[in-house]
Design a protein around this motif. Structure first.
Motif, short mmCIF file in Angstrom:
data_model
loop_
_atom_site.label_atom_id
_atom_site.label_comp_id
_atom_site.label_asym_id
_atom_site.label_seq_id
_atom_site.Cartn_x
_atom_site.Cartn_y
_atom_site.Cartn_z
N ALA A 1 0.80 -1.36 -0.10
CA ALA A 1 -0.07 0.07 -0.06
C ALA A 1 0.76 1.25 0.00
N ARG A 2 1.91 1.07 0.76
CA ARG A 2 2.92 2.41 0.87
C ARG A 2 3.56 2.50 -0.38
N GLY A 3 3.79 1.33 -1.29
CA GLY A 3 4.33 1.61 -2.45
C GLY A 3 3.62 2.00 -3.50
N VAL A 4 2.35 1.82 -3.41
CA VAL A 4 1.36 2.42 -4.26
C VAL A 4 1.40 3.89 -4.35
N TRP A 5 1.52 4.53 -3.07
CA TRP A 5 1.42 5.89 -2.70
C TRP A 5 2.88 6.53 -3.09
N ASP A 6 3.87 5.84 -2.90
CA ASP A 6 5.09 6.20 -3.39
C ASP A 6 5.36 6.38 -4.73
N SER A 7 4.66 5.32 -5.34
CA SER A 7 4.74 5.43 -6.97
C SER A 7 3.82 6.60 -7.60
N LEU A 8 2.72 7.14 -6.71
CA LEU A 8 2.11 8.10 -7.48
C LEU A 8 2.62 9.11 -7.26
N LEU A 9 3.26 9.56 -5.85
CA LEU A 9 4.13 10.79 -5.61
C LEU A 9 5.09 10.91 -6.86
N LYS A 10 5.65 9.99 -7.12
CA LYS A 10 6.88 9.99 -8.13
C LYS A 10 6.28 10.60 -9.59
N LYS A 11 5.24 10.20 -9.75
CA LYS A 11 4.69 10.65 -11.04
C LYS A 11 3.84 11.97 -10.73
N SER A 12 3.18 12.35 -9.72
CA SER A 12 2.35 13.43 -9.40
C SER A 12 2.73 14.34 -8.04
N GLY B 1 3.20 16.90 -7.33
CA GLY B 1 2.96 18.41 -7.26
C GLY B 1 1.31 18.28 -6.94
N MET B 2 0.57 17.24 -6.62
CA MET B 2 -0.77 16.95 -6.12
C MET B 2 -0.73 17.12 -4.52
N LEU B 3 -1.37 18.16 -4.06
CA LEU B 3 -1.49 18.44 -2.43
C LEU B 3 -2.27 17.21 -2.05
N ALA B 4 -3.49 16.86 -2.93
CA ALA B 4 -4.42 15.82 -2.11
C ALA B 4 -3.66 14.52 -2.26
N ALA B 5 -2.83 14.25 -3.12
CA ALA B 5 -2.01 12.86 -2.92
C ALA B 5 -1.46 12.88 -1.57
N TRP B 6 -0.54 13.85 -1.15
CA TRP B 6 0.16 13.71 0.00
C TRP B 6 -0.85 13.51 1.09
N HIS B 7 -1.74 14.37 1.13
CA HIS B 7 -2.81 14.31 2.23
C HIS B 7 -3.52 13.09 2.41
N ALA B 8 -3.75 12.39 1.15
CA ALA B 8 -4.40 10.95 1.25
C ALA B 8 -3.43 10.04 1.55
N TYR B 9 -2.08 10.13 1.44
CA TYR B 9 -1.31 9.18 2.07
C TYR B 9 -1.08 9.25 3.55
N ILE B 10 -0.94 10.60 3.86
CA ILE B 10 -0.98 10.88 5.55
C ILE B 10 -2.14 10.27 6.14
N ASP B 11 -3.15 10.74 5.37
CA ASP B 11 -4.55 10.11 6.21
C ASP B 11 -4.58 8.60 6.35
N MET B 12 -3.96 7.99 5.35
CA MET B 12 -4.00 6.57 5.55
C MET B 12 -3.10 6.20 6.66
N GLU B 13 -1.89 6.72 6.78
CA GLU B 13 -0.90 6.28 7.74
C GLU B 13 -1.63 6.70 9.24
#
Length: 660
Positions: free
Chosen positions: A309-320, A322-334
């Motif tokens: 699951a963490r690998g999914v978020w890390d792969s997304l953040l490498k591609k996007s 600059g998306m604030l929502a992606a960082w917030h979603a990753y933090i909310d999961m943790e």
């Protein structure tokens, strides 16, 4: 065979105008069987007769065209079986009261649909109008509440408009709502996706219909793979297909009724395929975020793999990233999982990043809020120490951006070299005198000395006259121009015919024979393309006098070597504002020296006006006739002439220019 007819009746037997053919074929088949039964086998014959009677009764209860003829055929058949019926009347009470009621209702239903049938069968209707009439018919059948009749009119409509995706979607939605499951639905979806493969919604609904019908994994997977080979109008349609596929895998994996055993790796592979394909095209979009959030959630709940699951978020953040929502979603999961240290480390990774709008400030304040709710005092102090200078930096950047005046949009400069030259010449009060002095200096270097008696040559004579050793100057201007290498011969067209639409195979001898009865041909000039050397289908013919020329022009529009030849007089006008010239073989690169204005020839102060300007002829106003024909504007491409286009004469071209 009976099974085939029974399948044909709901498919086409309710067609108001053509359904009779199915019923009649069914009866003929059964009557043929009756003829083969032995007369002594009474029981079997009675059984077959009852089967034929049942088909008649069913036929009479369906609202079809020409039911009256069907009724007559039925009574005639019953008479053959020994029943006494009145063929001339519509009374069926002697046969069966139920059949009589059903037939009366069928006739009434046909009367209600007669005008609708007439509307869709009108001649001269456009496709849009006819389509609208079909939709009106469908709405009418839906209000009647008979699914079989609704399906029948839908089938007629899709047969008429097989590539209308809206019609297929409307039809399949009705089947999903009415029939729920069954081969009729999957068969309709199969035809819909075959007729309109570019509609992603049909493919997604097809997968759902297969799942409702408890289709096998192999069948569903085959349809999914086939859908990915199609071309859709947006990447959102591909995303919807992938999500529909994952939804089906998840439901079947968690279902206790499933006989097949599905592995979670199938879901992971589908997500990975979707991410690899869609990420380059949907970068920094909410749709891509939704895909990865769904993926990470399934990795946790079904795959039971936190690292994945963490690998999914890390792969997304490498591609996007600059998306604030992606960082917030990753933090909310943790945070939801209770991993406070991991959530804090994510804040440390992203608080210095640049986000759109006020996102950079929001992530800083979010970190402080996170430490207030979950951290110790040391964690809070550390966050304040990190965030404060970052917020101050962002504040200064905002102030600098607000204080910077908005620049007006730059006005594009006019790409006009002539205008720029005129503006440069008007730069100062002495600009014109300076320019004149430069021209005088240039003239003194290029022109020959004027003789002592004050005589001067004209511009054309100055260029063409050459001294010969031991002989005097050559006085004949045309001979000098002909002797000069590269100088095309000049023609005056005093008694000349212009020929167009010539055959490219025409030679001078052929043209001379064509004008043989007119006579008086002095010379012939066939024009050739200066690049390829091929004939252009144009020619000039010089005649000895106007009488022979008039006789030649009278032969215009006559057939010559398989083509209608056009003949017109070539008589270019001359004047101050118009200069006409014609180069050798149609090249159009040499001027007619007779067009030189009298003003340029007159001597003023021992030199001509052309000499004062350095042998440059100035074109004033909007006169563009002095521009050489071989000069083309930037980006000009020579249009290809049509095969049927007739070349225009000089007079026709001249009239076109004068009109403009």
């Amino acid at each position: 065979m009976r099974s085939l007819f029974e399948r044909a009746i709901p498919a086409a037997g309710f067609h108001v105008t053509e359904g009779n053919r199915i019923w009649e074929g069914y009866r003929e088949f059964e009557q043929g069987i009756l003829a083969t039964i032995d007369k002594d086998d009474v029981e079997e014959r009675n059984k077959q007769i009852q089967r034929i009677r049942s088909i008649f009764h069913r036929h009479l209860s369906v609202p079809l065209e020409n039911l009256s003829s069907t009724l007559i055929a039925y009574k005639t058949w019953e008479l053959e079986q020994g029943m006494n019926l009145d063929i001339g009347s519509d009374d069926l009470s002697k046969v069966s009261p139920q059949v009589a009621v059903a037939n009366k209702k069928a006739q009434q239903m046909y009367s209600e649909r007669a005008h609708l049938e007439e509307n869709i069968s009108k001649k001269g209707l456009s496709d849009i109008e006819k389509f609208q009439q079909f939709m009106n018919y469908i709405k009418f059948e839906q209000t009647s509440g008979d699914p079989t009749r609704v399906q029948a009119i839908y089938e007629r409509a899709v047969a008429e408009y097989p590539v209308s995706s809206d019609l297929w979607i409307d039809y399949t939605c009705y089947l999903d709502k009415t029939l729920k499951v069954g081969k009729a639905i999957t068969h309709a979806y199969s035809r819909a996706t075959r007729s309109c493969p570019w509609t992603g919604d049909l493919w997604a609904r097809y997968l759902l219909a297969l799942e409702r019908g408890s289709a096998s994994e192999e069948e569903i997977y085959a349809v999914f793979e086939k859908s990915l080979q199609c071309t859709f109008s947006s990447f959102e349609e591909y995303l919807e297909l992938y999500l529909t596929r994952v939804d089906g895998l998840r439901r079947r994996m968690l279902s206790t009724k499933m006989v097949e055993t599905l592995d979670y790796s199938m879901i992971r592979e589908t997500f990975q395929q979707a991410s690899d394909y869609l990420a380059p095209h949907m970068q920094n979009t909410d749709s891509l975020l939704r895909l990865h959030a769904y993926w990470a959630n399934l990795e946790l709940n079904i795959g039971k793999d936190l690292a994945a699951a963490r690998g999914v978020w890390d792969s997304l953040l490498k591609k996007s990233g600059g998306m604030l929502a992606a960082w917030h979603a990753y933090i909310d999961m943790e945070v939801h999982l209770g991993h406070i240290k991991e959530a804090r480390s994510i804040y440390r990774r992203c608080y210095t990043r640049k986000f759109d709008g006020t996102g950079s400030e929001d992530i800083c304040h979010g970190w402080l809020r996170f430490e207030r709710e979950h951290g110790t005092l040391e964690d809070w102090d550390h966050a304040v120490q990190k965030v404060t200078p970052r917020l101050e930096e962002l504040r200064l950047i905002r102030l600098q951006q607000e204080s910077t005046p908005v620049k007006p949009p730059a006005v594009p400069k006019e790409n006009n070299p002539q205008k720029s030259t005129r503006e440069k010449r008007k730069a100062g009060p002495n600009a014109e005198e300076e320019s004149s002095a430069k021209r005088q200096k240039s003239k003194g270097q290029k022109m020959n000395d004027v003789d002592a008696e004050g005589k001067s040559a004209t511009v054309s004579n100055t260029k063409n006259v050459k001294a010969e050793t031991g002989k005097g100057a050559v006085s004949n201007k045309e001979e000098t121009e002909d002797a000069k290498p590269g100088k095309p011969k000049i023609y005056t067209d005093e008694c000349t015919a212009f020929l167009s639409n010539l055959s490219v195979k025409a030679q001078e001898e052929d043209i001379r024979k064509f004008f043989g009865d007119s006579g008086g041909v002095a010379s012939i000039r066939i024009l050739h393309d200066k690049h390829t050397g091929k004939p252009r289908g144009l020619a000039y013919v010089d005649f000895v006098d106007d009488e022979h020329l008039a006789s030649a022009i009278a032969k215009t529009k006559k057939m010559f070597m398989g083509k209608k030849i056009s003949i017109a007089r070539s008589n270019p006008k001359r004047g101050k504002k118009e200069s006409t010239w014609r180069g050798n073989e149609g090249s159009g690169n040499s001027k007619d020296t007779s067009q030189t204005s009298e003003k340029a020839k007159a001597p003023v102060g021992g030199e001509t006006d052309g000499e004062r300007r350095g042998n440059e002829v100035e074109v004033k106003g909007k006169n563009t006739f002095a521009v050489p024909r071989n000069v083309k504007p930037l980006g000009y491409t020579t249009p290809k002439p049509s095969a049927d286009e007739t070349p225009k004469s000089n007079d026709e071209f001249r009239n076109m220019f004068l009109k403009k």
